[in-house]
Write an enzyme that holds these catalytic residues in place. Structure first.
Site, mmCIF file in Angstrom:
data_model
loop_
_atom_site.group_PDB
_atom_site.id
_atom_site.type_symbol
_atom_site.label_atom_id
_atom_site.label_comp_id
_atom_site.label_asym_id
_atom_site.label_seq_id
_atom_site.Cartn_x
_atom_site.Cartn_y
_atom_site.Cartn_z
ATOM 1 N N HIS A 180 0.843 -1.143 -0.071
ATOM 2 C CA HIS A 180 0.068 -0.207 -0.067
ATOM 3 C C HIS A 180 0.897 1.217 0.024
ATOM 4 C CE1 HIS A 180 -2.600 -2.986 1.562
ATOM 5 N NE2 HIS A 180 -3.653 -2.212 0.917
ATOM 6 N N THR A 181 1.947 1.267 0.613
ATOM 7 C CA THR A 181 2.809 2.593 0.705
ATOM 8 C C THR A 181 3.445 2.786 -0.612
ATOM 9 O OG1 THR A 181 3.415 1.495 2.677
ATOM 10 C CG2 THR A 181 4.548 3.426 2.023
ATOM 11 N N HIS A 211 9.589 -1.730 -2.054
ATOM 12 C CA HIS A 211 10.512 -1.736 -0.604
ATOM 13 C C HIS A 211 10.242 -3.016 -0.103
ATOM 14 C CE1 HIS A 211 6.484 -0.510 0.434
ATOM 15 N NE2 HIS A 211 6.483 -1.225 1.538
ATOM 16 N N GLU A 212 9.566 -3.897 -0.732
ATOM 17 C CA GLU A 212 9.546 -5.234 -0.232
ATOM 18 C C GLU A 212 10.404 -6.266 -1.207
ATOM 19 O OE1 GLU A 212 5.524 -6.463 0.439
ATOM 20 O OE2 GLU A 212 5.081 -4.772 1.918
ATOM 21 N N CYS A 228 21.973 0.164 11.745
ATOM 22 C CA CYS A 228 23.348 0.548 11.643
ATOM 23 C C CYS A 228 24.308 -0.210 12.688
ATOM 24 C CB CYS A 228 23.630 2.176 11.841
ATOM 25 S SG CYS A 228 23.627 2.825 13.562
ATOM 26 N N CYS A 258 16.634 3.120 13.824
ATOM 27 C CA CYS A 258 17.902 3.817 13.484
ATOM 28 C C CYS A 258 17.889 5.119 12.688
ATOM 29 C CB CYS A 258 18.446 2.716 12.617
ATOM 30 S SG CYS A 258 20.258 2.997 12.096
ATOM 31 N N ARG A 303 18.749 8.372 8.148
ATOM 32 C CA ARG A 303 17.041 8.863 7.965
ATOM 33 C C ARG A 303 16.911 9.997 7.053
ATOM 34 N NH1 ARG A 303 13.574 6.559 11.379
ATOM 35 N NH2 ARG A 303 11.561 7.527 11.611
ATOM 36 N N CYS A 357 8.589 -6.080 5.073
ATOM 37 C CA CYS A 357 7.546 -4.975 5.362
ATOM 38 C C CYS A 357 6.429 -5.508 6.374
ATOM 39 C CB CYS A 357 6.964 -4.284 4.189
ATOM 40 S SG CYS A 357 5.927 -2.947 4.780
ATOM 41 N N ARG A 388 -1.294 -10.160 -1.099
ATOM 42 C CA ARG A 388 0.089 -9.803 -1.602
ATOM 43 C C ARG A 388 0.026 -10.074 -3.189
ATOM 44 N NH1 ARG A 388 0.231 -6.109 1.386
ATOM 45 N NH2 ARG A 388 2.036 -5.270 2.363
HETATM 46 N N1 LIG Z 1 3.690 0.429 11.256
HETATM 47 C C1 LIG Z 1 4.439 0.017 10.047
HETATM 48 O O1 LIG Z 1 5.582 -0.223 10.115
HETATM 49 C C2 LIG Z 1 3.759 -0.621 8.824
HETATM 50 C C3 LIG Z 1 3.945 -1.488 7.963
HETATM 51 C C4 LIG Z 1 3.395 -1.723 6.856
HETATM 52 C C5 LIG Z 1 2.010 -1.343 6.943
HETATM 53 N N2 LIG Z 1 1.372 -0.611 7.815
HETATM 54 C C6 LIG Z 1 -0.088 -0.224 7.735
HETATM 55 O O2 LIG Z 1 -0.626 -0.882 8.330
HETATM 56 C C7 LIG Z 1 -2.005 -0.881 7.849
HETATM 57 C C8 LIG Z 1 -2.295 -2.494 7.381
HETATM 58 O O3 LIG Z 1 -1.324 -2.720 6.205
HETATM 59 P P1 LIG Z 1 -2.083 -4.164 5.276
HETATM 60 O O4 LIG Z 1 -1.003 -4.286 4.400
HETATM 61 O O5 LIG Z 1 -2.373 -5.129 6.302
HETATM 62 O O6 LIG Z 1 -3.341 -3.426 4.831
HETATM 63 P P2 LIG Z 1 -4.936 -4.011 4.308
HETATM 64 O O7 LIG Z 1 -5.479 -3.065 3.549
HETATM 65 O O8 LIG Z 1 -4.431 -5.311 3.374
HETATM 66 O O9 LIG Z 1 -5.550 -4.705 5.229
HETATM 67 C C9 LIG Z 1 -6.344 -3.964 6.055
HETATM 68 C C10 LIG Z 1 -7.385 -4.766 6.350
HETATM 69 O O10 LIG Z 1 -8.245 -3.931 7.214
HETATM 70 C C11 LIG Z 1 -9.590 -4.137 7.274
HETATM 71 N N3 LIG Z 1 -10.737 -3.229 7.821
HETATM 72 C C12 LIG Z 1 -10.975 -2.073 7.256
HETATM 73 N N4 LIG Z 1 -12.071 -1.438 7.865
HETATM 74 C C13 LIG Z 1 -12.039 -2.011 8.920
HETATM 75 C C14 LIG Z 1 -12.754 -1.847 10.348
HETATM 76 N N5 LIG Z 1 -13.582 -0.910 10.624
HETATM 77 N N6 LIG Z 1 -12.579 -2.830 11.290
HETATM 78 C C15 LIG Z 1 -11.869 -3.895 11.007
HETATM 79 N N7 LIG Z 1 -11.287 -4.133 9.961
HETATM 80 C C16 LIG Z 1 -11.106 -3.156 9.081
HETATM 81 C C17 LIG Z 1 -9.955 -4.556 5.906
HETATM 82 O O11 LIG Z 1 -10.726 -5.476 5.342
HETATM 83 C C18 LIG Z 1 -8.503 -5.065 5.476
HETATM 84 O O12 LIG Z 1 -8.490 -6.509 5.502
HETATM 85 C C19 LIG Z 1 -1.821 0.288 6.800
HETATM 86 O O13 LIG Z 1 -2.496 1.401 7.320
HETATM 87 C C20 LIG Z 1 -0.481 0.189 6.433
HETATM 88 O O14 LIG Z 1 0.037 1.509 6.133
HETATM 89 C C21 LIG Z 1 2.305 -0.012 8.746
HETATM 90 ZN ZN LIG Z 2 5.149 -2.195 2.610
HETATM 91 ZN ZN LIG Z 3 21.224 2.888 13.892
#
Ligand SMILES: NC(=O)c1ccc[n+]([C@@H]2O[C@H](COP(=O)([O-])OP(=O)(O)OC[C@H]3O[C@@H](n4cnc5c(N)ncnc54)[C@H](O)[C@@H]3O)[C@@H](O)[C@H]2O)c1
Ligand SMILES: [Zn+2]
Ligand SMILES: [Zn+2]
Length: 372
Positions: free
Chosen positions: A41-42, A62-63, A92, A106, A110, A172, A366
């Site tokens: 998604h990113t 990025h993956e 690092c 890290c 950045r 990721c 994916r």
């Molecule tokens: N923190 C991090 O480092 C990091 C890394 C990767 C992704 N993310 C974030 O994590 C989130 C999830 O990523 P993903 O790849 O799994 O996304 P995704 O869109 O595949 O999954 C999200 C899920 O949430 C569900 N959903 C939507 N509304 C909902 C609700 N009201 N109640 C319950 N479930 C609901 C959807 O049906 C879907 O299955 C995104 O916001 C993404 O940007 C964060």
């Molecule tokens: Zn990602």
């Molecule tokens: Zn570092």
């Protein structure tokens, strides 16, 4: 060298797969031949132009997972032929955060990474020919390409037996979910967990809760198909999400107090608030992994906190990438994590925009690019 890569030329337009030039790895850098890359998604969010910090032209992705082709001067921890996973979150090993066990953030590269540069402030990517315009690196990785040059500190060396199509998912979302449960929340045995969202991150969190020995794992999502996948990762209870999700969770938990651990993996701030509310009074911990839209805020009634609920955020699951990713891959190789159900579609680099379409249609978890 010349290679093919998917370039973000204009926000809101499809990526353009084309020939670009990749300069040689500089000291401390590594040339990697990519074998697989997940579409996340990113990448789509940046391509759409919704991310105000995005830049173009840039090679997205990025993956990534691949094989080390050549190392630059001074690189000691990697050698030609090593199998690696790319890390947008490097390690690092020396900065104030790397030496502290409490975080994986890290600080070494950045600032330049956020600008689309490698650590020395320049790019290795450019348009072909003399005087060709520089192209920026996305998330320090730029893995929608046949090759990438990355700093040694942003590559995790993994078991060469691990298939790279599954390994790329650890770059990721999968590590983020697993780590949220294993590192950030440190879920304890015999506890009750709730995971909101059953995408790559949420499913990883379900698996992480199971590996930590949680007794009950309630997964909440809007999609029956995704809930079914959560069952396969160890969810004990499946719940179709609605506005009463919290009430139903409270009813299901001992004494109506809520869950020991909750995880938010949707990116929706309303769901984040539900995850805080569903955490048990007295000691419930809510871990937020979803990324909210710019300017959105999380609305929390302070009384929820005073009565003992806690909220934590988790970036890349708190995983210190170079140490942590190889260990997670080992767990997969030992049969502790079932990765195959996450690979929904296999596409070529030329089909990268189709990967975005599939994601928009929520078709599968994916799409994984296979480089020829
Ligand atoms: N923190 C991090 O480092 C990091 C890394 C990767 C992704 N993310 C974030 O994590 C989130 C999830 O990523 P993903 O790849 O799994 O996304 P995704 O869109 O595949 O999954 C999200 C899920 O949430 C569900 N959903 C939507 N509304 C909902 C609700 N009201 N109640 C319950 N479930 C609901 C959807 O049906 C879907 O299955 C995104 O916001 C993404 O940007 C964060
Ligand atoms: Zn990602
Ligand atoms: Zn570092």
């Amino acid at each position: 060298m010349k290679m093919r890569a998917a370039v973000l030329e204009e926000f809101g337009e499809p990526l353009v797969v084309q020939e670009v030039e990749l300069r040689d790895p500089q000291p401390g850098e590594v040339l990697v031949r990519l074998v697989n890359c997940g579409v996340c998604h990113t990448d789509m969010y940046t391509a759409s132009g919704a991310d105000p910090s995005g830049y173009a032209p840039a090679v997205l992705g990025h993956e990534g997972a691949g094989v080390v082709e050549r190392v630059g001067e001074g690189v000691t921890s990697l050698a030609e032929g090593d199998h690696v996973v790319t890390l947008f979150s490097p390690q690092c090993g020396e900065c104030v955060h790397c030496v502290d066990p409490r975080t994986n953030l890290c600080m070494a590269i950045r600032a330049e990474q956020n600008l689309g540069h490698l650590p020395d402030g320049t790019t290795r990517l450019k348009r072909p020919g003399d005087g060709g315009e520089d192209i920026r690196h996305f998330m320090g990785t730029s893995t929608f390409a046949e090759y990438t040059v990355m700093p040694e500190i942003a590559l995790a060396k993994i078991d060469p037996e691990a298939p790279l199509d599954g390994a790329c998912l650890f770059a990721c979302g999968l590590s983020t979910g697993l780590g949220a449960a294993m590192n950030t929340a440190k879920v304890q045995e015999g506890t009750t967990c709730v995971v909101f969202g059953a995408g790559m991150v949420g499913l990883g969190a379900v698996a992480g809760c199971r590996l930590q020995g949680a007794e009950r794992i309630i997964c909440v999502d809007l999609s029956d198909d995704r809930l079914e996948l959560a069952k396969g990762q160890g969810a004990t209870d499946l719940m179709k999400a609605d506005e009463n999700s919290v009430e139903r969770i409270l009813e299901m938990t001992d004494g109506g107090y809520g869950a020991d651990y909750t995880f938010e993996a949707t990116g929706n701030v309303k769901v984040m608030a539900q995850a805080v509310e569903a955490a048990r009074m007295a000691w419930g911990l809510c871990t937020v992994a979803g990324v909210a839209g710019k300017g959105e805020t999380l609305d929390v009634i302070p009384r929820w906190l005073i009565t003992g609920r806690r909220v934590a955020g988790s970036s890349f699951g708190g995983v210190k990438g170079r140490e942590g990713v190889p260990k997670l891959v080992d767990l997969w190789m030992q049969g502790e994590i079932d990765v195959d159900p996450f690979i929904s579609h296999r596409i070529t680099l030329d089909e990268v925009n189709k990967g975005f379409d599939l994601m928009e249609a929520q078709d599968g978890i994916r799409s994984v690019i296979e480089f020829q």
